[in-house]
Write a protein that holds these residues in place. Sequence first.
Motif: not given
Length: 472
Positions: A94-102
């Motif tokens: 899922l990723g995290q806010p700010g990682d560019g892929r979420s």
Amino acid sequence: MSLTGALNSASSGLRTTQTLSSVAADNVANALTPGYTRRSAAVVSTANGQRGVTIADIRREVDASLQRMSRMETGKMVRYQVLDEGLSRYTAFLGQPGDGRSPADKFSAFQNSFTTLINMPSAHGAQSGVALAAEDLAQSVRGAATSLSTTLSEVDMEMRYEVADLNQALYQLQDLNAKRLAFEPGTANAANMGEQIDGLLDQISGIVDTRVSFSSTGTVSVYTVGGAALIEGQSVQDVTFNAGDGTLMAGQQDITPFKDGVRGLQHGSLVGLSELKRTVIPQFNAQLDEYARGLIQSFENADTSLAPGEAGLFTDNGAAYNPANLTGLASRLQVNEKVSLTGDGEVWRLRDGLGATSEGPAADTTQIAAFVDGFNAAVGAPASTGIAATVTLQDFAAEMVTSQSTARVRAENNYSAARTAAEMVNGTRSNAEGVNIDDEMQRLLLIEQSYAANSRVLTTVSNMIDTLIAAV
């Protein structure tokens, strides 16, 4: 003391030291064997007025209180470990806010592409940029839904494995209960049998929380903490799992955790897996579906060019939103083929509307502004999703990612705390029930001295008898 009495006393002493040395040797040999419990032999005077000693029984130095605590804490630890591992696999994708892929970052890029378009409404590059960002956003949502579906499939598979392991352990206990009756309490064989039984009970406690009782003959009965029987003597209640609704049954009794009106399981791997299947994953799926609904409806409502029932920028596999078909919507989220770069690619419709019959004025930003205004509309997600109904479309993805990541962090923290507690209790249990080699070696030295003393008595008595015979 007569010569016969001395002979009987020394002989019984030798037999006793033989057993004592065997027990001590077994302790030393199994000092590093996981789950092995230290054993001791109780020495008593022989009955019927005979001089000497004998072994009353061989017992395992079990601390029943520590056993119960160890199994309970281990069950808690395994429950949260399962939750942590299951959520970690999904949230890593899922990723995290700010990682560019979420999904949150993909929506941010999508929103920025509209900012560019409203400033350059006639630029084909700006129009294509919106279409490309929309494709990325839809793919991100579908990917999260696919990953969550994979996690659910893995949970179902693990639950089947755990149920199979549990039933196997219960039938092994049934077999040991039958064999236990053939061994007299206090013997080495009975101690070995108790070792196997405790090992199975430790294994079972990692799967489900249990309450254990022993009969006068040493057979064991196992119940869940809620009172459901798993095994009573020779009667085993098979545990079954219904993958459709996640129901767990012990025979005819429902033991499903977190089910209204059911005194279900509380700890163990099946509880963690059940929590993922029945609570966590359904909520995550609902959040994704509501987000997909928000995207579809926002662009349908803002697009004045659409006819009733016509699909907007985001679609349900090419169709307009259907309230009766909400479940699984995130996995079907697609960009309208009219503007999709893999479809017709008529990206000018992002300026004039998806239902426009022809291109409008190149500088007209009316429809674009309506799309942008839709970002500030509340999605209106139901309370069951855990996300406030007032959260807007532009904030929903960030709220969703944060909510799901927070659930993983909470599971990680719970696992860390439960692991610390379990390690502490298990360490205490190991110290109380385990083998101290130094103590055993000292005991062996005393046994050796006792053996030598009894041997000396036998030798002395034998010499005395030989002397008496020679004198006759």
